[in-house]
Scaffold this motif. Structure first.
Motif, PDB file in Angstrom:
ATOM      1  N   UNK A 150       0.838  -1.217   0.000  1.00 23.94           N
ATOM      2  CA  UNK A 150       0.000   0.000   0.000  1.00 23.94           C
ATOM      3  C   UNK A 150       0.865   1.256   0.000  1.00 23.94           C
ATOM      4  N   UNK A 151       1.918   1.265   0.812  1.00 24.40           N
ATOM      5  CA  UNK A 151       2.784   2.448   0.885  1.00 24.40           C
ATOM      6  C   UNK A 151       3.430   2.713  -0.470  1.00 24.40           C
ATOM      7  N   UNK A 152       3.969   1.661  -1.074  1.00 23.28           N
ATOM      8  CA  UNK A 152       4.613   1.809  -2.386  1.00 23.28           C
ATOM      9  C   UNK A 152       3.586   2.292  -3.421  1.00 23.28           C
ATOM     10  N   UNK A 153       2.394   1.694  -3.388  1.00 17.78           N
ATOM     11  CA  UNK A 153       1.342   2.037  -4.359  1.00 17.78           C
ATOM     12  C   UNK A 153       0.889   3.490  -4.202  1.00 17.78           C
ATOM     13  N   UNK A 154       0.831   3.984  -2.957  1.00 17.15           N
ATOM     14  CA  UNK A 154       0.414   5.374  -2.723  1.00 17.15           C
ATOM     15  C   UNK A 154       1.363   6.342  -3.437  1.00 17.15           C
ATOM     16  N   UNK A 155       2.659   6.044  -3.372  1.00 12.17           N
ATOM     17  CA  UNK A 155       3.632   6.921  -4.045  1.00 12.17           C
ATOM     18  C   UNK A 155       3.514   6.819  -5.566  1.00 12.17           C
ATOM     19  N   UNK A 156       3.210   5.594  -6.068  1.00 13.26           N
ATOM     20  CA  UNK A 156       3.127   5.408  -7.516  1.00 13.26           C
ATOM     21  C   UNK A 156       1.827   5.976  -8.086  1.00 13.26           C
ATOM     22  N   UNK A 157       0.789   6.004  -7.231  1.00 14.83           N
ATOM     23  CA  UNK A 157      -0.495   6.529  -7.699  1.00 14.83           C
ATOM     24  C   UNK A 157      -1.423   5.467  -8.265  1.00 14.83           C
ATOM     25  N   UNK A 158      -1.030   4.207  -8.195  1.00 17.92           N
ATOM     26  CA  UNK A 158      -1.901   3.093  -8.611  1.00 17.92           C
ATOM     27  C   UNK A 158      -1.437   1.838  -7.876  1.00 17.92           C
ATOM     28  N   UNK A 159      -2.279   0.797  -7.876  1.00 19.13           N
ATOM     29  CA  UNK A 159      -1.941  -0.415  -7.122  1.00 19.13           C
ATOM     30  C   UNK A 159      -0.837  -1.212  -7.807  1.00 19.13           C
ATOM     31  N   UNK A 160       0.192  -1.539  -7.053  1.00 15.82           N
ATOM     32  CA  UNK A 160       1.316  -2.304  -7.608  1.00 15.82           C
ATOM     33  C   UNK A 160       1.496  -3.581  -6.768  1.00 15.82           C
ATOM     34  N   UNK A 161       0.629  -4.579  -6.978  1.00 12.96           N
ATOM     35  CA  UNK A 161       0.736  -5.778  -6.125  1.00 12.96           C
ATOM     36  C   UNK A 161       2.073  -6.491  -6.261  1.00 12.96           C
ATOM     37  N   UNK A 162       2.670  -6.470  -7.464  1.00 10.17           N
ATOM     38  CA  UNK A 162       3.879  -7.291  -7.672  1.00 10.17           C
ATOM     39  C   UNK A 162       5.151  -6.685  -7.092  1.00 10.17           C
ATOM     40  N   UNK A 163       5.022  -5.607  -6.280  1.00  9.52           N
ATOM     41  CA  UNK A 163       6.220  -5.050  -5.633  1.00  9.52           C
ATOM     42  C   UNK A 163       6.651  -5.896  -4.434  1.00  9.52           C
ATOM     43  N   UNK A 164       5.723  -6.691  -3.891  1.00  7.55           N
ATOM     44  CA  UNK A 164       6.071  -7.613  -2.796  1.00  7.55           C
ATOM     45  C   UNK A 164       5.359  -8.942  -3.038  1.00  7.55           C
ATOM     46  N   UNK A 165       5.875 -10.017  -2.443  1.00  3.85           N
ATOM     47  CA  UNK A 165       5.153 -11.299  -2.473  1.00  3.85           C
ATOM     48  C   UNK A 165       4.874 -11.726  -1.036  1.00  3.85           C
ATOM     49  N   UNK A 166       4.023 -12.747  -0.904  1.00  7.48           N
ATOM     50  CA  UNK A 166       3.598 -13.157   0.438  1.00  7.48           C
ATOM     51  C   UNK A 166       2.453 -12.282   0.917  1.00  7.48           C
ATOM     52  N   UNK A 167       1.698 -11.722  -0.031  1.00 10.88           N
ATOM     53  CA  UNK A 167       0.562 -10.838   0.305  1.00 10.88           C
ATOM     54  C   UNK A 167      -0.662 -11.673   0.695  1.00 10.88           C
ATOM     55  N   UNK A 168      -1.629 -11.040   1.372  1.00 14.58           N
ATOM     56  CA  UNK A 168      -2.908 -11.732   1.586  1.00 14.58           C
ATOM     57  C   UNK A 168      -3.558 -12.030   0.220  1.00 14.58           C
ATOM     58  N   UNK A 169      -4.358 -13.103   0.181  1.00 14.99           N
ATOM     59  CA  UNK A 169      -5.010 -13.511  -1.078  1.00 14.99           C
ATOM     60  C   UNK A 169      -5.831 -12.393  -1.705  1.00 14.99           C
ATOM     61  N   UNK A 170      -6.478 -11.598  -0.846  1.00 15.69           N
ATOM     62  CA  UNK A 170      -7.412 -10.570  -1.325  1.00 15.69           C
ATOM     63  C   UNK A 170      -6.734  -9.462  -2.120  1.00 15.69           C
ATOM     64  N   UNK A 171      -5.415  -9.306  -1.969  1.00 17.17           N
ATOM     65  CA  UNK A 171      -4.739  -8.230  -2.699  1.00 17.17           C
ATOM     66  C   UNK A 171      -3.621  -8.778  -3.587  1.00 17.17           C
ATOM     67  N   UNK A 172      -3.837  -9.979  -4.105  1.00 14.57           N
ATOM     68  CA  UNK A 172      -2.897 -10.505  -5.097  1.00 14.57           C
ATOM     69  C   UNK A 172      -1.964 -11.581  -4.587  1.00 14.57           C
ATOM     70  N   UNK A 173      -2.218 -12.093  -3.379  1.00 14.45           N
ATOM     71  CA  UNK A 173      -1.413 -13.218  -2.893  1.00 14.45           C
ATOM     72  C   UNK A 173      -1.790 -14.487  -3.642  1.00 14.45           C
ATOM     73  N   UNK A 174      -0.964 -15.526  -3.484  1.00 14.51           N
ATOM     74  CA  UNK A 174      -1.267 -16.779  -4.187  1.00 14.51           C
ATOM     75  C   UNK A 174      -1.684 -17.854  -3.191  1.00 14.51           C
ATOM     76  N   UNK A 175      -2.606 -18.734  -3.606  1.00 11.64           N
ATOM     77  CA  UNK A 175      -2.856 -19.883  -2.742  1.00 11.64           C
ATOM     78  C   UNK A 175      -1.571 -20.685  -2.614  1.00 11.64           C
TER      79      UNK A 175
END
Ligand code: NAD
Length: 429
Positions: free
Chosen positions: A157-182
């Protein structure tokens, strides 16, 4: 020397250089990281006090692709430790043939003394501190000790706020709801279980009823225990910071898992104070032993899955396991490693045994880039294919080059692959 993780890593590299086909100049370059950023992080805590933390991000080598590595929150974090861990990530990603380099981050803090709000602020401030050096094609952080999917969500979220759009692939190990993987949460434990199965096939031994002791019943240890139990092995001991539970006839792994998931400790479980569905267990109560005693049990496989430097010159002669599968990073000191080789105890090294986590992180990153999600079966099948292939190649290297141990074989492969990438890319300018 053994206590310095960076010296430990250099000693492992030196041992492999003798057998690896690597240009000496490239080898010298690979003994130091590309860069390390140190950040000072003032954070206003919920108490109203301002505390100044120190953090690091080390980028070790990018010849094979973007940097990849976790972020650790722990009081014992040091620059040297972060740099060693970044080096190990470089060898790990090369060994399991992911198109990544190695990195690691860390913040010196005691998470137990911080509130959830404090941790969020610290994570966001740290992300701002390192944000100029990370990015989906540059450097992709992930969880490590004391960081988790929620930490990754704050970083994203912090990285995305600076970019101005959602960047899920900047980190891995995310919750499923925001682009994590099963499959990410149990990936490292699943990898540990898979390499243990491969090791038994290679040694022509039967895993069913093989006795296994696992130090650490956290994310990695508990998932490895569950999957090895399902594969027919007999998990006879496991532990946490409060000590170990031991039953030579085998532990009720499912009940223990439910107890720990409900916030229970091993010493409570041993004392019969079950939490969660563990209260329904019909198994005998196990004995309480110490973590030190767990390490020297007479078992078929010892799996250190807690912290670094637990198999040392002081206890290696007392070890009675016939194989060691290193789920933790750096659990064996260099001196102890030599002694294990001399005693013919097979050791599956950490860069292979715990690579399941980074493999599934890579699969998460690929799905994010494709803007497409895969089912759990596809993720697990790809994990098995990749870690199985890395195991087979390591063993082939060990056998054909008649190397002293599997660690040397794994390092030789990783160093040769990384050096080859340097050779193709050439020396800039
Ligand atoms: P975790 O925090 O979930 O669990 C750690 C476990 O070890 C807990 O049961 C804890 O009580 C126990 N422990 C801590 N200190 C101990 C000590 N001094 N003696 C005995 N037990 C102790 O951590 P985790 O994610 O399971 O990671 C365990 C190891 O695996 C670490 O070395 C980590 O770097 C490595 N690893 C983890 C991943 C991953 O995906 N989680 C990937 C690669 C490597």
């Amino acid at each position: 020397m053994a206590d310095d993780p960076f010296e430990n890593m250099l000693a492992q590299m030196d041992r492999a250089e003798e057998y690896a086909d690597v240009d000496h100049g490239v080898f010298e370059r690979l003994k130091s990281p590309e860069r390390t950023l140190k950040v000072t992080l003032p954070v206003e805590l919920e108490s109203g006090e301002v505390e100044v933390f120190e953090g690091y991000r080390c980028q070790f080598d990018s010849s094979r692709g973007p940097f990849k590595g976790g972020v650790r929150f722990h009081p014992s974090v040091t620059q040297r430790e972060v740099e060693a861990l970044a080096g190990w990530m470089t060898w790990k990603t090369a060994l399991v043939d992911l198109p990544y380099g190695g990195a690691k981050g860390g913040v010196i803090c005691e998470p137990k003394d911080l509130t959830e709000r404090d941790l969020e602020r610290l994570t966001r401030r740290y992300t701002e501190g390192i944000r100029r050096m990370i990015g989906p094609e540059i450097d992709v952080p992930a969880p490590d000790m004391n960081t988790n999917p929620q930490t990754m969500a704050w970083m994203m979220d912090t990285y995305s706020m600076y970019e101005g759009y959602s960047v899920p692939q900047v980190v891995t190990g995310k919750p499923l709801e925001i682009g994590g993987t099963p499959g990410r949460v149990e990936a490292t434990g699943r990898g540990v279980s898979l390499v243990t199965e491969r090791l038994f096939e290679y040694l022509d031994r039967d895993l069913s009823d093989a006795s296994i002791a696992i130090q650490g019943f956290g994310n990695v240890g508990s998932n490895a225990a569950r999957l090895l139990d399902e594969a027919g092995a007999n998990v006879v001991a496991t532990s946490d910071v409060t000590g170990a539970a031991y039953d030579p006839d085998g532990l009720d792994v499912a009940a223990l898992g439910a107890h720990v998931d409900a916030g229970g400790l091993i010493e409570e479980y041993v004392a019969g104070e079950y939490r969660g569905s563990a209260s329904g267990s019909t198994w005998d109560d196990p004995d309480q032993i110490t973590n030190a005693e767990l390490l020297t049990l007479d078992v078929d496989v010892l799996i250190p899955a807690a912290v670094e430097g637990v198999i040392t010159a002081d206890n290696v002669d007392d070890l009675r396991a016939s194989a060691v599968v290193e789920a933790a990073n750096g659990p064996t000191t260099v001196a102890a490693d030599k002694a294990l080789t001399e005693r013919d105890i097979q050791v599956v090294p950490d860069i292979l045994a715990n690579a399941g986590g980074v493999i599934v992180s890579y699969l998460e990153w690929v799905q994010n880039a494709q803007e497409f999600s895969w089912p759990l079966e596809t993720v697990n099948a790809e994990l098995e294919r990749r870690i199985g292939s890395a195991f087979d190649k390591t063993v082939e290297q060990y056998d054909t080059k008649e190397l002293p141990d599997l660690r040397t074989a794994a390092y030789t492969l990783a160093l040769e692959r990384t050096a080859k990438a340097h050779e193709y890319r050439g020396l800039f300018p």
